[in-house]
Design a protein around this motif. Structure first.
Motif, PDB file in Angstrom:
ATOM      1  N   THR A 240      11.045   2.118  -0.669  1.00 53.50           N
ATOM      2  CA  THR A 240      10.873   3.121   0.384  1.00 53.50           C
ATOM      3  C   THR A 240       9.411   3.483   0.645  1.00 53.50           C
ATOM      4  O   THR A 240       8.983   3.634   1.775  1.00 53.50           O
ATOM      5  CB  THR A 240      11.641   4.411  -0.034  1.00 53.50           C
ATOM      6  OG1 THR A 240      12.980   4.036  -0.322  1.00 53.50           O
ATOM      7  CG2 THR A 240      11.591   5.457   1.068  1.00 53.50           C
ATOM      8  N   ASN A 241       8.636   3.641  -0.418  1.00 51.86           N
ATOM      9  CA  ASN A 241       7.292   4.234  -0.239  1.00 51.86           C
ATOM     10  C   ASN A 241       6.174   3.208  -0.410  1.00 51.86           C
ATOM     11  O   ASN A 241       5.059   3.569  -0.828  1.00 51.86           O
ATOM     12  CB  ASN A 241       7.107   5.399  -1.202  1.00 51.86           C
ATOM     13  CG  ASN A 241       7.275   4.961  -2.656  1.00 51.86           C
ATOM     14  OD1 ASN A 241       7.563   3.783  -2.921  1.00 51.86           O
ATOM     15  ND2 ASN A 241       7.093   5.892  -3.577  1.00 51.86           N
ATOM     16  N   ILE A 242       6.497   1.924  -0.096  1.00 48.05           N
ATOM     17  CA  ILE A 242       5.451   0.888  -0.174  1.00 48.05           C
ATOM     18  C   ILE A 242       5.417   0.105   1.131  1.00 48.05           C
ATOM     19  O   ILE A 242       6.446  -0.419   1.586  1.00 48.05           O
ATOM     20  CB  ILE A 242       5.721  -0.097  -1.343  1.00 48.05           C
ATOM     21  CG1 ILE A 242       5.813   0.665  -2.670  1.00 48.05           C
ATOM     22  CG2 ILE A 242       4.619  -1.152  -1.401  1.00 48.05           C
ATOM     23  CD1 ILE A 242       6.121  -0.224  -3.862  1.00 48.05           C
ATOM     24  N   VAL A 243       4.263   0.040   1.748  1.00 46.18           N
ATOM     25  CA  VAL A 243       4.086  -0.788   2.955  1.00 46.18           C
ATOM     26  C   VAL A 243       4.403  -2.236   2.565  1.00 46.18           C
ATOM     27  O   VAL A 243       3.876  -2.726   1.551  1.00 46.18           O
ATOM     28  CB  VAL A 243       2.628  -0.690   3.466  1.00 46.18           C
ATOM     29  CG1 VAL A 243       2.391  -1.666   4.616  1.00 46.18           C
ATOM     30  CG2 VAL A 243       2.285   0.739   3.864  1.00 46.18           C
TER      31      VAL A 243
ATOM     32  N   ALA B  51       0.862  -1.192   0.000  1.00 43.49           N
ATOM     33  CA  ALA B  51       0.000   0.000   0.000  1.00 43.49           C
ATOM     34  C   ALA B  51       0.891   1.233   0.000  1.00 43.49           C
ATOM     35  O   ALA B  51       2.073   1.166   0.345  1.00 43.49           O
ATOM     36  CB  ALA B  51      -0.900  -0.009   1.242  1.00 43.49           C
ATOM     37  N   HIS B  52       0.294   2.364  -0.349  1.00 42.40           N
ATOM     38  CA  HIS B  52       1.047   3.612  -0.456  1.00 42.40           C
ATOM     39  C   HIS B  52       1.477   4.071   0.951  1.00 42.40           C
ATOM     40  O   HIS B  52       0.656   4.153   1.880  1.00 42.40           O
ATOM     41  CB  HIS B  52       0.163   4.676  -1.111  1.00 42.40           C
ATOM     42  CG  HIS B  52       0.931   5.892  -1.575  1.00 42.40           C
ATOM     43  ND1 HIS B  52       1.592   6.739  -0.708  1.00 42.40           N
ATOM     44  CD2 HIS B  52       1.167   6.374  -2.823  1.00 42.40           C
ATOM     45  CE1 HIS B  52       2.186   7.691  -1.389  1.00 42.40           C
ATOM     46  NE2 HIS B  52       1.961   7.499  -2.681  1.00 42.40           N
ATOM     47  N   ALA B  53       2.749   4.406   1.093  1.00 41.20           N
ATOM     48  CA  ALA B  53       3.277   4.794   2.411  1.00 41.20           C
ATOM     49  C   ALA B  53       2.722   6.142   2.870  1.00 41.20           C
ATOM     50  O   ALA B  53       2.694   6.449   4.059  1.00 41.20           O
ATOM     51  CB  ALA B  53       4.801   4.866   2.344  1.00 41.20           C
ATOM     52  N   GLY B  54       2.250   6.948   1.922  1.00 39.10           N
ATOM     53  CA  GLY B  54       1.807   8.287   2.318  1.00 39.10           C
ATOM     54  C   GLY B  54       0.306   8.375   2.521  1.00 39.10           C
ATOM     55  O   GLY B  54      -0.173   8.970   3.474  1.00 39.10           O
ATOM     56  N   THR B  55      -0.424   7.690   1.674  1.00 36.62           N
ATOM     57  CA  THR B  55      -1.885   7.889   1.693  1.00 36.62           C
ATOM     58  C   THR B  55      -2.615   6.870   2.567  1.00 36.62           C
ATOM     59  O   THR B  55      -3.771   7.073   2.912  1.00 36.62           O
ATOM     60  CB  THR B  55      -2.413   7.701   0.254  1.00 36.62           C
ATOM     61  OG1 THR B  55      -2.014   6.369  -0.151  1.00 36.62           O
ATOM     62  CG2 THR B  55      -1.793   8.708  -0.697  1.00 36.62           C
ATOM     63  N   THR B  56      -1.976   5.770   2.928  1.00 38.40           N
ATOM     64  CA  THR B  56      -2.688   4.691   3.641  1.00 38.40           C
ATOM     65  C   THR B  56      -2.664   4.940   5.154  1.00 38.40           C
ATOM     66  O   THR B  56      -1.588   4.876   5.753  1.00 38.40           O
ATOM     67  CB  THR B  56      -2.036   3.319   3.342  1.00 38.40           C
ATOM     68  OG1 THR B  56      -1.832   3.212   1.931  1.00 38.40           O
ATOM     69  CG2 THR B  56      -2.911   2.182   3.843  1.00 38.40           C
ATOM     70  N   PRO B  57      -3.835   5.203   5.744  1.00 39.75           N
ATOM     71  CA  PRO B  57      -3.885   5.375   7.205  1.00 39.75           C
ATOM     72  C   PRO B  57      -3.420   4.103   7.906  1.00 39.75           C
ATOM     73  O   PRO B  57      -3.625   2.997   7.371  1.00 39.75           O
ATOM     74  CB  PRO B  57      -5.371   5.626   7.495  1.00 39.75           C
ATOM     75  CG  PRO B  57      -5.995   5.965   6.182  1.00 39.75           C
ATOM     76  CD  PRO B  57      -5.168   5.282   5.130  1.00 39.75           C
TER      77      PRO B  57
END
Ligand code: HGY
Ligand code: MN
Ligand code: MN
Length: 419
Positions: A282-285, A232-238
């Motif tokens: 870096t930016n993927i859960v 999931a997106h590291a920035g947008t995913t709560p």
């Protein structure tokens, strides 16, 4: 009449150790130390094997390779029908090894034969020096592999089918390197097996001693755990919407440490040596995490309880939304006691060499623990410097300590070979 103490040529032993250590050598980027990387059945391992086979043949020994790639060198005795006395160890290494782990036992056995030849000492029983395949288990995932097949604990085909991270099988690598031998996969029971190995720990050095008599090997449990979450997106995913495989892996690492620190499982040791997340960006859960768990315990009941504790924790983690996980058993051996008679023979040899000694349990696994299933077996430990650090280029034993350990091996082997 008991043979007197036999001393070997320590300089020749050291030269052999150092020459072999050049094969698979690398310079450790951080420390500048020279390390050794000869994973089982790689080209470097094969090159090291060929060098040592040449030396074994030069020492007048016959050499055969068995279907597991174990190398069996034989010095005949007066009675060719007598069960041999066997020594040996392994030449394969971990990726960050020193010059001594396993090599001391193999080249020490060679040095014993070289010395017997020079002194024209004959024995009643044949003496064999064995190189076991994949003792470390770090390439194909099961340690003491060659000796476990030789002792009948692991079927040959199961061993051949083991696969490394690049999809190469043991069987395929044996054929590729020219070490797919013939004949029986299981050894006929020797008269005795004695292995000399560096201690790989601090006990002898802290006691100010050079050699030790090994009483047995603690239990080993290796498993691989694969955790599936969701990328999931590291920035947008709560946070509450994440199924983060990396967090689950981190929780397992911390739980293992809590298990050790709690004291609930006695002298348990736990190591997560392999830990990887995927897709590792870096930016993927993390969608997936893989880790290996290495448990050691001298007490089988405590080991079983520790394994059950971990299994219960993994089941709890599966309850997290979006997380599933699977485990794969890699290796499992119980505590192995060594033969009291062989321990006594080693202690008597050390006494005859004027070497004070102590008895200690092995924290590391060794081929001797497999051979103990088919014949009276024990080990000699040689002290290591720098707290006995091992599986690290810093691993170091002095030329004197190596020579003293092989003196004790020589005297013990000859006495057993004349029984
Ligand atoms: O893992 C061990 O104990 C050994 O180094 N194979
Ligand atoms: Mn070893
Ligand atoms: Mn090792």
């Amino acid at each position: 009449m008991t043979t007197g103490p036999i001393t070997v040529d320590g300089r020749r032993l050291w030269e052999s150790l150092m020459e072999l250590a050049e094969i698979g050598a690398y310079s450790d980027a951080r420390t500048g130390l020279r390390g050794v990387n000869r994973l089982a059945l790689t080209d470097a391992d094969a090159e090291g094997r060929r060098l040592v086979i040449g030396w074994l043949r030069e020492a007048g020994m016959s050499v055969r390779i068995d279907p597991m790639g174990n190398i069996i060198a034989r010095r005949e005795g007066a009675d060719a029908t007598a069960a041999p006395v066997v020594t040996g160890s392994h030449l394969d290494s971990v990726a960050t090894a020193g010059a001594f782990d396993g090599c001391l036992g193999v080249l020490g056995g060679l040095e014993v034969v070289r010395t017997l030849n020079e002194r024209r000492i004959s024995t009643r029983r044949p003496v064999e020096v064995v190189v076991f395949t994949e003792e470390e288990g770090v390439r194909f995932g099961t340690d003491m592999l060659g000796s476990a097949v030789a002792a009948g604990r692991i079927p040959l085909q199961d061993a051949h089918d083991l696969i490394d991270r690049d999809g190469c099988t043991v069987g395929g690598e044996l054929r590729r390197t020219g070490f797919a031998g013939e004949g029986a996969a299981c050894f006929s029971p020797p008269h005795a097996y004695v292995e000399c190995h560096i201690e790989q720990g601090p006990v002898l050095a802290h006691a100010g001693l050079t050699v030790g008599v090994v009483t047995g090997v603690q239990g080993i449990s290796w498993q691989e755990i694969t955790i599936h979450g969701r990328a999931a997106h590291a920035g947008t995913t709560p946070t509450e919407l994440r199924a983060d495989a990396g967090i689950a892996a981190a929780r397992i690492v911390l739980h293992l440490r809590e298990m050790v620190d709690s004291g609930r499982y006695g002298a348990l040791r736990a190591t997560v040596g392999h830990l990887a997340v995927h897709p590792d960006l870096t930016n993927i859960v993390p969608a997936r995490a893989e880790l290996t768990v290495d448990l050691r315990n001298p007490d089988d009941e405590q080991m079983a309880r520790a394994e059950a504790d971990l299994a219960g924790y993994l089941a709890e983690l599966e309850g997290q939304p979006g997380i599933t996980l699977s485990t794969r058993r890699m290796a499992r051996t119980s505590y192995v006691p060594f033969d009291a008679g062989i321990q006594k023979a080693i202690a008597a040899a050390a006494d005859d060499h004027g070497l004070a000694h102590l008895s200690l349990l092995s924290g590391a696994g060794h081929d001797a623990q497999e051979m103990a299933a088919i014949c009276p077996t024990a080990m000699i430990f040689v002290r290591g410097e720098y707290d006995g650090i091992s599986h690290n280029p810093r691993e170091y034993s002095t030329p004197e300590a190596c020579a003293r350990g092989i003196d004790v091996l020589a005297t013990t082997l000859v006495r057993l070979a004349d029984e």
